[in-house]
Design an enzyme around this catalytic site. Sequence first.
Site, PDB file in Angstrom:
ATOM      1  N   HIS A   1     -10.593 -16.387  24.226  1.00 49.13           N
ATOM      2  CA  HIS A   1      -9.889 -16.091  25.487  1.00 49.13           C
ATOM      3  C   HIS A   1     -10.633 -14.915  26.128  1.00 49.13           C
ATOM      4  O   HIS A   1     -11.096 -14.017  25.419  1.00 49.13           O
ATOM      5  CB  HIS A   1      -8.467 -15.576  25.278  1.00 49.13           C
TER       6      HIS A   1
ATOM      7  N   ASP B   1      -9.750 -11.597  24.671  1.00 47.91           N
ATOM      8  CA  ASP B   1     -10.092 -11.318  23.265  1.00 47.91           C
ATOM      9  C   ASP B   1     -11.355 -10.489  23.179  1.00 47.91           C
ATOM     10  O   ASP B   1     -11.517  -9.682  22.271  1.00 47.91           O
ATOM     11  CB  ASP B   1     -10.433 -12.608  22.487  1.00 47.91           C
TER      12      ASP B   1
HETATM   13  C1  XUL Z   1      -0.978 -20.655  20.876  1.00 43.33           C
HETATM   14  C2  XUL Z   1      -2.273 -21.328  20.866  1.00 43.33           C
HETATM   15  C3  XUL Z   1      -3.342 -20.697  21.676  1.00 43.33           C
HETATM   16  C4  XUL Z   1      -4.289 -21.644  22.322  1.00 43.33           C
HETATM   17  C5  XUL Z   1      -5.306 -21.010  23.235  1.00 43.33           C
HETATM   18  O1  XUL Z   1       0.015 -21.284  20.171  1.00 43.33           O
HETATM   19  O2  XUL Z   1      -2.456 -22.316  20.191  1.00 43.33           O
HETATM   20  O3  XUL Z   1      -4.022 -19.793  20.882  1.00 43.33           O
HETATM   21  O4  XUL Z   1      -4.995 -22.386  21.369  1.00 43.33           O
HETATM   22  O5  XUL Z   1      -4.715 -20.258  24.226  1.00 43.33           O
END
Ligand code: XUL
Length: 439
Positions: free
Chosen positions: A104, A107
């Site tokens: 992300h 992150d």
């Molecule tokens: C949350 C989840 C996230 C997504 C990416 O449950 O799975 O980490 O994979 O935003």
Amino acid sequence: MTQSDTWFPNVQNISFEGSDSRNPLAFTHYHADEMVAGKTMRDHLRFTVCYWHAMRGTGADPFGVGCRLMPWSVADDEMQAAHQTMDAMFEFVTKLGAPFWCFHDRDIAPECDDLAETNAKLDEMIDHADRLQESTGVRLLWGTACLFTHPRYMGGAGTSPSVDVFAHAAAQVKKAIEVTHRLGGEGYVFWGGREGYDTLLNTDMRREGEHLARLLHLAVEHKQALGFEGQFYIEPKPCEPSTHQYDYDAQSCHAFLLKHGLVDHFKLNIEANHATLAGHTFQHELDYAAGHDLLGSIDANRGDPLLGWDTDQFPTDLRDATMAMLVVLRSGGFSTGGLNFDAKLRRQSTDPVDLFYAHIGGMDTFARALKIADQIIQDGRLDELMRLRYVSWDSDLGRSIEAGNASMAELEAHAMKTNVQAIDSGRQELMENLLNGYF
Ligand code: XUL
Ligand code: CO
């Protein structure tokens, strides 16, 4: 490929030693170059390490703050920590031998008071990631924007009651698609973390759905303007932290994409623990997606059947993984997607080496699952029983109904002369016994 030895000095590159090995830092089943069903295991499984859990996980849960301070997080300032963390990530992924990573935006770089400064810091970290990708050969499976951690997103991002928040989310998605493109990402994920509601008392569900669709259309337009050819994915999840999340499961995502004219632009990223939260099996979600040409990628993890929440544990259940790989193999395998370990260490796993044990276990589980799934397909007995179950549809009448040519009057005439009382055995017990035979 160059490799640093700073953050995991006591771990060498993980290699395949075979099923007799007693070395916990070796693969017993994942043999990257081994051919299975016409492709290497590496190319079938496309293992991916996620940045948020692997590098940024602290063991925090709703009842306690973080309890694990990884050495790469100890620094004089946030940007030094960000650089160290990224170095540690690429050292980890390289030593593990996984071909991909994913992240992300928030992150990898800190969020500052204004968006321009945040974007500049993100660019600095993207430059760093670009260099590390180049020197290690590790590639980006997908990128995404974190539209759920900051307090501004408490009421959702694309579905926020505030137009200012919607605009901020759009700006964040715009930038996240751009940096994913810059790093050569093979895809981009939308997980609607808070795109849902806590109570319908304050929620205009219809209007929120329209807004979410608008954000996705804007993203598609931006993708096209940029020339980014990566695959867009929606990652279904039914709830948590919201009471109800709009992208509930594969089937409701499909309906949403159809309704809003988005179905040609998205596939699904199916997560095991999200499937079980929705009251489905992992296999159900994958099978629905594959059956509608929507299976894109997988977040491989598992829940705890005794806990009702998204525990994001590492996948170690061989049967579950085998059923997943059966769907993947039958649907022709991954193209842009892969198996991303969206999984975190348990709170009491406090040693950096636990990250290796966790990922090695997940990779060996899916490698075995791949081999077993291939054997099931080669053997063909389960497929044959399935085929026999529907064999009456291969008749002239069956084909004419499926082609839309049979009339009600013809069906009535057929029913008058057949007067069916029961159907042939579904053979469930036999099939369960056959399945057990492969393990
Ligand atoms: C949350 C989840 C996230 C997504 C990416 O449950 O799975 O980490 O994979 O935003
Ligand atoms: Co996920």
